[in-house]
Write a protein that holds these residues in place. Structure first.
Motif, PDB file in Angstrom:
ATOM      1  N   THR A 153     -16.710  -5.499  -6.780  1.00 50.20           N
ATOM      2  CA  THR A 153     -15.988  -4.741  -5.754  1.00 50.20           C
ATOM      3  C   THR A 153     -17.005  -3.994  -4.908  1.00 50.20           C
ATOM      4  OG1 THR A 153     -15.735  -2.586  -6.867  1.00 50.20           O
ATOM      5  CG2 THR A 153     -14.163  -4.312  -7.485  1.00 50.20           C
ATOM      6  N   LYS A 154     -16.531  -3.304  -3.911  1.00 46.70           N
ATOM      7  CA  LYS A 154     -17.416  -2.459  -3.112  1.00 46.70           C
ATOM      8  C   LYS A 154     -17.340  -1.008  -3.580  1.00 46.70           C
ATOM      9  CE  LYS A 154     -13.926  -2.175   0.496  1.00 46.70           C
ATOM     10  NZ  LYS A 154     -13.604  -2.430   1.883  1.00 46.70           N
ATOM     11  N   TYR A 155     -16.816  -0.794  -4.779  1.00 48.90           N
ATOM     12  CA  TYR A 155     -16.610   0.548  -5.310  1.00 48.90           C
ATOM     13  C   TYR A 155     -17.460   0.778  -6.560  1.00 48.90           C
ATOM     14  CZ  TYR A 155     -12.818   0.315  -2.018  1.00 48.90           C
ATOM     15  OH  TYR A 155     -12.099   0.167  -0.876  1.00 48.90           O
ATOM     16  N   ASP A 156     -17.302   1.952  -7.182  1.00 48.69           N
ATOM     17  CA  ASP A 156     -18.112   2.304  -8.339  1.00 48.69           C
ATOM     18  C   ASP A 156     -17.241   2.717  -9.530  1.00 48.69           C
ATOM     19  OD1 ASP A 156     -17.194   4.829  -7.664  1.00 48.69           O
ATOM     20  OD2 ASP A 156     -19.135   5.590  -7.030  1.00 48.69           O
ATOM     21  N   TYR A 157     -17.886   3.137 -10.597  1.00 43.50           N
ATOM     22  CA  TYR A 157     -17.194   3.548 -11.818  1.00 43.50           C
ATOM     23  C   TYR A 157     -16.163   4.644 -11.538  1.00 43.50           C
ATOM     24  CZ  TYR A 157     -16.228   6.270 -15.954  1.00 43.50           C
ATOM     25  OH  TYR A 157     -15.581   6.983 -16.923  1.00 43.50           O
ATOM     26  N   TYR A 158     -16.516   5.590 -10.674  1.00 45.55           N
ATOM     27  CA  TYR A 158     -15.625   6.726 -10.426  1.00 45.55           C
ATOM     28  C   TYR A 158     -14.327   6.302  -9.760  1.00 45.55           C
ATOM     29  CZ  TYR A 158     -19.583   9.325 -12.014  1.00 45.55           C
ATOM     30  OH  TYR A 158     -20.598   9.784 -12.794  1.00 45.55           O
ATOM     31  N   THR A 159     -14.361   5.232  -9.007  1.00 45.06           N
ATOM     32  CA  THR A 159     -13.140   4.686  -8.426  1.00 45.06           C
ATOM     33  C   THR A 159     -12.245   4.138  -9.534  1.00 45.06           C
ATOM     34  OG1 THR A 159     -14.354   4.125  -6.424  1.00 45.06           O
ATOM     35  CG2 THR A 159     -12.223   3.045  -6.741  1.00 45.06           C
ATOM     36  N   ALA A 160     -12.830   3.411 -10.475  1.00 49.24           N
ATOM     37  CA  ALA A 160     -12.059   2.899 -11.612  1.00 49.24           C
ATOM     38  C   ALA A 160     -11.493   4.052 -12.437  1.00 49.24           C
ATOM     39  CB  ALA A 160     -12.933   1.997 -12.483  1.00 49.24           C
ATOM     40  N   ILE A 220     -18.112  -0.980 -17.164  1.00 45.07           N
ATOM     41  CA  ILE A 220     -17.213  -0.811 -16.019  1.00 45.07           C
ATOM     42  C   ILE A 220     -18.020  -0.574 -14.749  1.00 45.07           C
ATOM     43  CG2 ILE A 220     -15.444   0.660 -14.979  1.00 45.07           C
ATOM     44  CD1 ILE A 220     -14.412   1.193 -17.870  1.00 45.07           C
ATOM     45  N   SER A 221     -19.025   0.267 -14.846  1.00 43.09           N
ATOM     46  CA  SER A 221     -19.864   0.581 -13.687  1.00 43.09           C
ATOM     47  C   SER A 221     -20.535  -0.676 -13.137  1.00 43.09           C
ATOM     48  CB  SER A 221     -20.913   1.627 -14.084  1.00 43.09           C
ATOM     49  OG  SER A 221     -21.722   1.947 -12.996  1.00 43.09           O
ATOM     50  N   ALA A 222     -21.131  -1.470 -14.007  1.00 42.77           N
ATOM     51  CA  ALA A 222     -21.792  -2.707 -13.581  1.00 42.77           C
ATOM     52  C   ALA A 222     -20.785  -3.690 -12.997  1.00 42.77           C
ATOM     53  CB  ALA A 222     -22.540  -3.334 -14.756  1.00 42.77           C
ATOM     54  N   PHE A 223     -19.617  -3.804 -13.616  1.00 41.07           N
ATOM     55  CA  PHE A 223     -18.555  -4.695 -13.138  1.00 41.07           C
ATOM     56  C   PHE A 223     -18.091  -4.283 -11.739  1.00 41.07           C
ATOM     57  CE2 PHE A 223     -13.961  -5.512 -12.752  1.00 41.07           C
ATOM     58  CZ  PHE A 223     -13.910  -6.879 -12.970  1.00 41.07           C
ATOM     59  N   MET A 224     -17.868  -2.989 -11.551  1.00 38.88           N
ATOM     60  CA  MET A 224     -17.396  -2.505 -10.252  1.00 38.88           C
ATOM     61  C   MET A 224     -18.427  -2.783  -9.162  1.00 38.88           C
ATOM     62  SD  MET A 224     -14.336  -1.326 -10.597  1.00 38.88           S
ATOM     63  CE  MET A 224     -14.061  -0.262  -9.184  1.00 38.88           C
ATOM     64  N   ARG A 225     -19.698  -2.573  -9.454  1.00 39.27           N
ATOM     65  CA  ARG A 225     -20.749  -2.845  -8.465  1.00 39.27           C
ATOM     66  C   ARG A 225     -20.838  -4.338  -8.141  1.00 39.27           C
ATOM     67  NH1 ARG A 225     -23.622   0.602 -11.753  1.00 39.27           N
ATOM     68  NH2 ARG A 225     -24.883  -1.122 -12.509  1.00 39.27           N
ATOM     69  N   GLU A 226     -20.650  -5.164  -9.153  1.00 37.88           N
ATOM     70  CA  GLU A 226     -20.807  -6.610  -8.951  1.00 37.88           C
ATOM     71  C   GLU A 226     -19.607  -7.255  -8.263  1.00 37.88           C
ATOM     72  OE1 GLU A 226     -21.652 -10.553 -11.689  1.00 37.88           O
ATOM     73  OE2 GLU A 226     -22.336  -8.596 -12.412  1.00 37.88           O
ATOM     74  N   SER A 254      -6.514  -8.825 -10.008  1.00 34.95           N
ATOM     75  CA  SER A 254      -5.681  -9.992  -9.743  1.00 34.95           C
ATOM     76  C   SER A 254      -6.225 -10.801  -8.580  1.00 34.95           C
ATOM     77  CB  SER A 254      -4.243  -9.541  -9.424  1.00 34.95           C
ATOM     78  OG  SER A 254      -4.196  -8.947  -8.135  1.00 34.95           O
ATOM     79  N   ALA A 255      -5.679 -11.979  -8.398  1.00 36.19           N
ATOM     80  CA  ALA A 255      -6.073 -12.837  -7.284  1.00 36.19           C
ATOM     81  C   ALA A 255      -5.775 -12.152  -5.944  1.00 36.19           C
ATOM     82  CB  ALA A 255      -5.358 -14.172  -7.367  1.00 36.19           C
ATOM     83  N   GLU A 256      -4.793 -11.264  -5.942  1.00 39.22           N
ATOM     84  CA  GLU A 256      -4.423 -10.534  -4.732  1.00 39.22           C
ATOM     85  C   GLU A 256      -5.311  -9.313  -4.490  1.00 39.22           C
ATOM     86  OE1 GLU A 256      -2.152 -11.157  -7.242  1.00 39.22           O
ATOM     87  OE2 GLU A 256      -1.431 -12.989  -6.304  1.00 39.22           O
ATOM     88  N   GLY A 257      -6.168  -8.983  -5.470  1.00 43.99           N
ATOM     89  CA  GLY A 257      -7.065  -7.852  -5.325  1.00 43.99           C
ATOM     90  C   GLY A 257      -6.572  -6.568  -5.952  1.00 43.99           C
ATOM     91  N   LEU A 258      -5.483  -6.623  -6.714  1.00 49.75           N
ATOM     92  CA  LEU A 258      -4.979  -5.439  -7.402  1.00 49.75           C
ATOM     93  C   LEU A 258      -5.799  -5.196  -8.663  1.00 49.75           C
ATOM     94  CD1 LEU A 258      -1.170  -6.146  -7.095  1.00 49.75           C
ATOM     95  CD2 LEU A 258      -2.536  -4.602  -5.689  1.00 49.75           C
ATOM     96  N   MET A 259      -6.144  -3.938  -8.921  1.00 49.86           N
ATOM     97  CA  MET A 259      -6.967  -3.605 -10.083  1.00 49.86           C
ATOM     98  C   MET A 259      -6.153  -2.844 -11.116  1.00 49.86           C
ATOM     99  SD  MET A 259     -10.609  -1.601 -10.308  1.00 49.86           S
ATOM    100  CE  MET A 259      -9.990  -0.035  -9.735  1.00 49.86           C
ATOM    101  N   TYR A 260      -6.306  -3.229 -12.373  1.00 50.84           N
ATOM    102  CA  TYR A 260      -5.695  -2.517 -13.495  1.00 50.84           C
ATOM    103  C   TYR A 260      -6.802  -2.107 -14.459  1.00 50.84           C
ATOM    104  CZ  TYR A 260      -2.818  -1.286 -17.448  1.00 50.84           C
ATOM    105  OH  TYR A 260      -2.223  -0.594 -18.466  1.00 50.84           O
ATOM    106  N   VAL A 261      -6.892  -0.818 -14.728  1.00 52.19           N
ATOM    107  CA  VAL A 261      -7.888  -0.292 -15.659  1.00 52.19           C
ATOM    108  C   VAL A 261      -7.166   0.061 -16.952  1.00 52.19           C
ATOM    109  CG1 VAL A 261      -9.635   1.478 -16.049  1.00 52.19           C
ATOM    110  CG2 VAL A 261      -9.247   0.597 -13.735  1.00 52.19           C
ATOM    111  N   HIS A 262      -7.518  -0.614 -18.045  1.00 59.48           N
ATOM    112  CA  HIS A 262      -6.839  -0.417 -19.331  1.00 59.48           C
ATOM    113  C   HIS A 262      -7.236   0.890 -19.995  1.00 59.48           C
ATOM    114  CE1 HIS A 262      -5.261  -4.577 -19.552  1.00 59.48           C
ATOM    115  NE2 HIS A 262      -6.330  -4.837 -18.828  1.00 59.48           N
ATOM    116  N   GLY A 263      -8.440   1.371 -19.731  1.00 56.17           N
ATOM    117  CA  GLY A 263      -8.931   2.601 -20.341  1.00 56.17           C
ATOM    118  C   GLY A 263     -10.408   2.753 -20.048  1.00 56.17           C
ATOM    119  N   LEU A 264     -10.950   3.930 -20.360  1.00 59.45           N
ATOM    120  CA  LEU A 264     -12.369   4.202 -20.089  1.00 59.45           C
ATOM    121  C   LEU A 264     -13.216   4.061 -21.351  1.00 59.45           C
ATOM    122  CD1 LEU A 264     -11.811   7.208 -17.695  1.00 59.45           C
ATOM    123  CD2 LEU A 264     -12.099   4.796 -17.121  1.00 59.45           C
TER     124      LEU A 264
END
Length: 92
Positions: A67-74, A59-65, A40-50
């Protein structure tokens, strides 16, 4: 919400993953035709599924691009919040 851009992931420019950018600053990862992650614009993340192994790469590429986190965070977000999936402040 008004879409302002649809872009490929930088790490997978020819893949079947796209990032939808909204006017309010929210972003969504779509793998093939499936919404996978929303931030979201506020920075909240929703993961629909793996989903599949390919989607997990997206997901891994998206998280790296984006956020400052990785796939395992998602993955942890999805597993710890199976009914709502939101976790606060994932934007880097």
């Amino acid at each position: 919400m008004i879409i302002t851009a649809i872009t490929p992931l930088k790490a997978i420019p020819y893949g079947n993953a796209k990032v939808i950018h909204y006017e309010n600053g929210a972003i969504r990862l779509v793998s093939y035709t499936t919404p996978v992650v929303d931030i979201s614009a506020e920075g909240l993340m929703y993961v629909h599924g793996l989903f599949s192994a390919t989607t997990r790469k997206h997901i891994s590429a998206f998280m790296r691009e984006f956020t400052k986190y990785d796939y395992y965070t998602a993955k942890r977000c999805y597993e710890k919040n199976p009914f709502h999936g939101w976790s606060p402040k994932w934007r880097g």
